[in-house]
Structure formats: C-alpha cells, structure tokens
Design a protein around this motif. Structure first.
Motif, mmCIF file in Angstrom:
data_model
loop_
_atom_site.group_PDB
_atom_site.id
_atom_site.type_symbol
_atom_site.label_atom_id
_atom_site.label_comp_id
_atom_site.label_asym_id
_atom_site.label_seq_id
_atom_site.Cartn_x
_atom_site.Cartn_y
_atom_site.Cartn_z
ATOM 1 N N PHE A 1 7.358 88.574 -73.449
ATOM 2 C CA PHE A 1 8.156 87.354 -73.425
ATOM 3 C C PHE A 1 7.269 86.100 -73.378
ATOM 4 C CE2 PHE A 1 11.767 89.934 -71.331
ATOM 5 C CZ PHE A 1 12.230 90.319 -72.578
ATOM 6 N N LEU A 2 6.201 86.156 -72.591
ATOM 7 C CA LEU A 2 5.282 85.016 -72.531
ATOM 8 C C LEU A 2 4.586 84.804 -73.873
ATOM 9 C CD1 LEU A 2 3.615 85.429 -69.013
ATOM 10 C CD2 LEU A 2 5.225 83.651 -69.741
ATOM 11 N N VAL B 1 4.150 81.553 -79.013
ATOM 12 C CA VAL B 1 4.419 81.414 -80.448
ATOM 13 C C VAL B 1 5.294 80.181 -80.711
ATOM 14 C CG1 VAL B 1 5.604 82.423 -82.429
ATOM 15 C CG2 VAL B 1 4.131 83.849 -81.005
ATOM 16 N N TYR B 2 6.331 79.988 -79.883
ATOM 17 C CA TYR B 2 7.203 78.828 -80.068
ATOM 18 C C TYR B 2 6.439 77.517 -79.857
ATOM 19 C CZ TYR B 2 11.239 81.981 -80.082
ATOM 20 O OH TYR B 2 12.147 82.968 -80.398
ATOM 21 N N VAL B 3 5.529 77.499 -78.885
ATOM 22 C CA VAL B 3 4.714 76.305 -78.657
ATOM 23 C C VAL B 3 3.838 76.028 -79.876
ATOM 24 C CG1 VAL B 3 2.836 75.329 -77.277
ATOM 25 C CG2 VAL B 3 4.721 76.510 -76.145
ATOM 26 N N SER B 4 3.287 77.081 -80.459
ATOM 27 C CA SER B 4 2.450 76.900 -81.654
ATOM 28 C C SER B 4 3.266 76.372 -82.821
ATOM 29 C CB SER B 4 1.770 78.212 -82.029
ATOM 30 O OG SER B 4 2.698 79.154 -82.545
ATOM 31 N N MET B 5 4.533 76.795 -82.921
ATOM 32 C CA MET B 5 5.399 76.266 -83.974
ATOM 33 C C MET B 5 5.632 74.779 -83.790
ATOM 34 S SD MET B 5 8.389 79.138 -84.515
ATOM 35 C CE MET B 5 8.078 80.705 -85.332
ATOM 36 N N ALA B 6 5.806 74.368 -82.539
ATOM 37 C CA ALA B 6 6.048 72.961 -82.257
ATOM 38 C C ALA B 6 4.828 72.117 -82.573
ATOM 39 C CB ALA B 6 6.449 72.786 -80.789
ATOM 40 N N LEU B 7 3.641 72.637 -82.251
ATOM 41 C CA LEU B 7 2.410 71.849 -82.408
ATOM 42 C C LEU B 7 1.848 71.899 -83.821
ATOM 43 C CD1 LEU B 7 0.576 72.794 -79.076
ATOM 44 C CD2 LEU B 7 1.962 70.760 -79.564
ATOM 45 N N LEU B 8 2.054 72.997 -84.524
ATOM 46 C CA LEU B 8 1.447 73.185 -85.844
ATOM 47 C C LEU B 8 2.479 73.286 -86.954
ATOM 48 C CD1 LEU B 8 -1.165 75.908 -84.777
ATOM 49 C CD2 LEU B 8 -1.516 73.426 -84.907
ATOM 50 N N GLY B 9 3.730 72.943 -86.655
ATOM 51 C CA GLY B 9 4.825 73.127 -87.598
ATOM 52 C C GLY B 9 4.763 72.288 -88.850
ATOM 53 N N ALA C 1 5.658 90.116 -81.236
ATOM 54 C CA ALA C 1 6.040 90.012 -79.826
ATOM 55 C C ALA C 1 7.506 90.395 -79.610
ATOM 56 C CB ALA C 1 5.781 88.598 -79.314
ATOM 57 N N ASN C 2 8.371 89.993 -80.546
ATOM 58 C CA ASN C 2 9.796 90.283 -80.393
ATOM 59 C C ASN C 2 10.089 91.781 -80.439
ATOM 60 O OD1 ASN C 2 10.574 87.678 -79.988
ATOM 61 N ND2 ASN C 2 11.624 87.421 -81.940
ATOM 62 N N HIS C 3 9.309 92.522 -81.214
ATOM 63 C CA HIS C 3 9.513 93.972 -81.275
ATOM 64 C C HIS C 3 9.346 94.596 -79.890
ATOM 65 C CE1 HIS C 3 9.211 98.111 -82.989
ATOM 66 N NE2 HIS C 3 8.422 98.285 -81.931
ATOM 67 N N PHE C 4 8.284 94.218 -79.207
ATOM 68 C CA PHE C 4 8.042 94.777 -77.880
ATOM 69 C C PHE C 4 9.149 94.382 -76.909
ATOM 70 C CE2 PHE C 4 3.598 94.939 -79.448
ATOM 71 C CZ PHE C 4 3.341 96.276 -79.189
ATOM 72 N N ALA D 1 12.938 84.142 -69.389
ATOM 73 C CA ALA D 1 12.990 85.574 -69.668
ATOM 74 C C ALA D 1 11.841 86.310 -68.978
ATOM 75 C CB ALA D 1 12.944 85.816 -71.173
ATOM 76 N N ALA D 2 10.652 85.728 -69.024
ATOM 77 C CA ALA D 2 9.489 86.361 -68.400
ATOM 78 C C ALA D 2 9.654 86.441 -66.883
ATOM 79 C CB ALA D 2 8.222 85.594 -68.756
ATOM 80 N N LEU D 3 10.191 85.376 -66.277
ATOM 81 C CA LEU D 3 10.414 85.381 -64.836
ATOM 82 C C LEU D 3 11.457 86.434 -64.451
ATOM 83 C CD1 LEU D 3 10.411 81.539 -64.090
ATOM 84 C CD2 LEU D 3 8.651 83.211 -63.455
ATOM 85 N N ALA D 4 12.509 86.550 -65.261
ATOM 86 C CA ALA D 4 13.527 87.566 -64.990
ATOM 87 C C ALA D 4 12.939 88.967 -65.116
ATOM 88 C CB ALA D 4 14.707 87.393 -65.947
#
Length: 403
Positions: free
Chosen positions: A287-288, A293-301, A317-320, A382-385
């Motif tokens: 999850f982390l 990955v989402y942060v990289s999309m925001a910064l390098l999008g 990552a989503n597969h796992f 999600a990671a905290l949960a």
C-alpha cells in the motif's frame, strides 16, 4: 461451499500443478475487467459521440460501481447455497445482455442503465470467482492460485482495455461493448464444459453484514475501501488527463492500460515474496509503494514517458495489495467464502463509486496532480489499517457464532 475437484500434494509432498479451473476463472475475470476498466480510456470518444462530457460519461462507471456493490452485498451471499459455478454462469449471461444495452445506447442515460445492470451481474460474478479460486487452490499454493486468477485483470487490460481503445479509434466505441459481450458468452461455454463442480452449503445464507462482527475484519475492509477509492479515482480520469492535458490520442490511453496490465501481470511472478516475508509485512508495504507511485504521478505527470513508467509500478504494487486482501478475507471461513467475498466486492465498488464521483471535481477544478496527492493520502490510510490488522487475531466464523 465445498470443492469436489481440488488437487492434492503428490506422494513426496510436492504440490500438484494448478487445476485447469483456475485458468477458466482467469478468463472470467478478464471479461469482467474488460468492461469495468474499459470505459475510462474510451470516455472521450463516448462523450464526443453522445454530445456529452467525460465526467457525465463516467457516471456510467459510477453506476456500475453502485450496482456491483449492492449486488455483492445482497445477492452474493447465495453463492454458498446455490453454488459458485451456477451463479457465475447466470451472472455472465446477465452481463452479456447489459453490454448489448450499453452498445446500443443513444444517450448517456441509457449507457448508465446498461452499466448499472452490468454492475449487478459483476457483483455476483466476482465473489463467485474469488471464492472458487480459494476453494480449488492446492494446499500451500493459495497465494499462487489466487495470483493466477488475478492475472485475468492483466488480460483485461492487455487484451481487453488496450485493444478497446484502439477499436474505438479504428471502428467505434460501440464495438467495444459488443466484443466484450461475445467474450462473456464464450466464458459461459467454458464453464459449461469444465469438469469442476462444487457442493453447495446446506445452511441458509447468512446476512452479509453479520460478517462485520468478526474480529479483525474491519481493518481489512477499511484498507480495501481506501485502496480502491484511490485506484478508481485516478484510473477513471487518467485517460482524460492524457488526452486533453498532454495532448495524446485516445489510443495512448490504451497503451497506458497495457503498461499497467504488464506490471500487474509481472507481479504474479513475484508472489513467492508474500510467502517469504509474510502477509503482515507485504500488505502495508504494498500500500505504501502504491502511495509513492501516486506521488510520482503528481510530481512527474507532465511527461507521458514518466507517467507510463509510474503506471507499470502502479500495476505491480496493486497486484500484491489485491492478492493479499482476497487471500486473508477468504481464509476467515472457507464455508462462507461467498459471503465474505461479496462483502469485499461491496466495499470495493462502493469505494469505486466514491472514487469516481469524488475525484471528478478534484480533477476538473484542481488538476490531475492534486488528485494524485489525494490518492496517496488514501493509500497512507490503507497502510495504517493494514498495520493495525497485524495486531488483530481473526476469529473463525463458527467460534463467533457460538458466542
């Protein structure tokens, strides 16, 4: 629900090969995934054809999510009693009919209705598939079996969604829904000739919300909800971002889906990592990683190439994350897998509805980078949960019923 065709270990204790039914289920996932994930990449073409906007067209995806959630919550509990195979065949037939309605839609409203019905069908089909996958898995190979079945999502992107975008460009977006309907009918035929049979449970189907009382299940569902809201929120508008913000053709959306699918499928080769390091470590880490990955999309999008690289690791990552969620939930009570998987699908698609509906204004008003940062925040939840889940001991359903 009891499996009647589960392979066992050989005389030396080595697990046998995966049952053929696992690959049939993989194909069924591919059919459902081709529809549930297919609208995002072709949404610009659908909007142009129907004289509407992309957010309006994506309300059909939201309707699909609502239909799936409601169906999974109230109908999937009957899978254990009626049998997963029979329920799956019925659901695929209903899906094929709904896709014909979607293909013939003259206005967005009819498309929404068609996808709502498709959601109802999928809300039965997915829990039936996942519960069957857990039931047929040879002892000690649960992770690998579920991982193989989940590669159906890869097929849906590599063969389904990716080609759908090209088909929308070369023929018409309506041809996409017709093609998926044909695949649904083919899946029904494969199930009909399969040797797999299951023995329905003799007990009456419990109310799905009773499962919420099982100790330890709530953190898993919270993680599932945050995970899926982030996924559908970004996936639903990635195609619009690539087309209208980066100036890429609609077929480029199919390429992005292809890259995601390759990442998702490549992760199946690494499923042994789960057995090596354990679910407790891999689940929050996955999850982390997705959040990063989402942060990289925001910064390098601003770079199409950077987006494609990020999308590959997104699928990995989503597969796992998805594999571990299904494995843990289905293991709580083998006799009630249909109910538990229905609850999982209900949360998944309620989150999908929330993500698609909620991320629309974010994407429109503030832009794709801000939406990606919000998705990263959801992955932290999600990671905290998932980490919280480590300190919970799951109580078996039968023990819970006795108390």
């Amino acid at each position: 629900m009891t499996n009647t065709d589960q392979p066992s270990a050989d005389a030396g204790g080595t697990p046998t090969r995966l049952p053929g039914m696992a690959y049939v289920l993989t194909g069924c996932v591919a059919v459902i995934g081709s529809n549930s994930l297919g609208l995002g990449p072709i949404a610009p073409a659908v909007a142009d054809s129907l004289g509407s906007s992309v957010p309006a067209v994506m309300t059909a995806a939201a309707a699909f999510g609502l239909g799936t959630a409601a169906s999974a919550l109230f109908l999937a509990r009957h899978i254990d009693r009626i049998g997963a195979r029979r329920m799956l065949q019925f659901a695929l037939a209903l899906l094929a009919a709904s896709l014909v309605v979607s293909a013939a839609a003259p206005i967005v409203t009819v498309l929404v209705v068609g996808q709502l019905i498709a959601g109802i069908a999928s809300g039965i089909a997915l829990p039936a598939i996942y519960s069957s996958a857990a039931a047929i898995a040879p002892p000690g190979r649960e992770t690998r079996t579920i991982g193989v079945v989940l590669t159906g999502w890869t097929l849906s992107m590599v063969v389904g969604v990716a080609l759908s975008a090209v088909l929308a460009d070369l023929v018409h977006w309506r041809a996409v829904f017709v093609a998926i309907a044909v695949l649904a009918l083919a899946a029904i035929a494969m199930l009909a000739i399969s040797k797999h049979r299951d023995i329905p449970a003799t007990e009456s189907a419990p109310l799905p919300l009773e499962a919420l009382q099982i100790k330890g299940i709530k953190p898993l569902l919270i993680a599932c909800g945050a995970f899926m809201a982030a996924f559908y929120g970004i996936y639903g508008y990635l195609g619009d971002y690539l087309h209208n913000s980066l100036g890429e053709p609609v077929s480029a959306n199919g390429l992005a889906a292809l890259i995601y699918g390759l990442g998702f499928g490549a992760a199946a080769l690494l499923d042994h990592i789960v057995d090596r390091f354990g679910v407790k470590r891999v689940m929050p880490a996955a999850f982390l990683a997705t959040g990063i990955v989402y942060v990289s999309m925001a910064l390098l999008g601003g770079s199409f190439t950077a987006i494609l690289v990020a999308v590959f690791f997104w699928g990995l990552a989503n597969h796992f994350g998805l594999n571990i969620l299904i494995m843990r939930l289905s293991a709580i009570d083998p006799a009630r897998r249909g109910t538990l998987m229905g609850l999982n699908s209900a949360v998944t698609y309620l989150a999908g509805f929330a993500g698609t509906a909620g991320f629309g204004p974010l994407h429109t008003e503030f832009g794709f980078p801000i939406a990606s940062f919000v998705a990263a925040g959801l992955m932290l939840i999600a990671a905290l949960a998932a980490a919280w889940r480590q300190n919970e001991e799951v109580t078996q359903w039968t023990a819970h019923r006795r108390t």
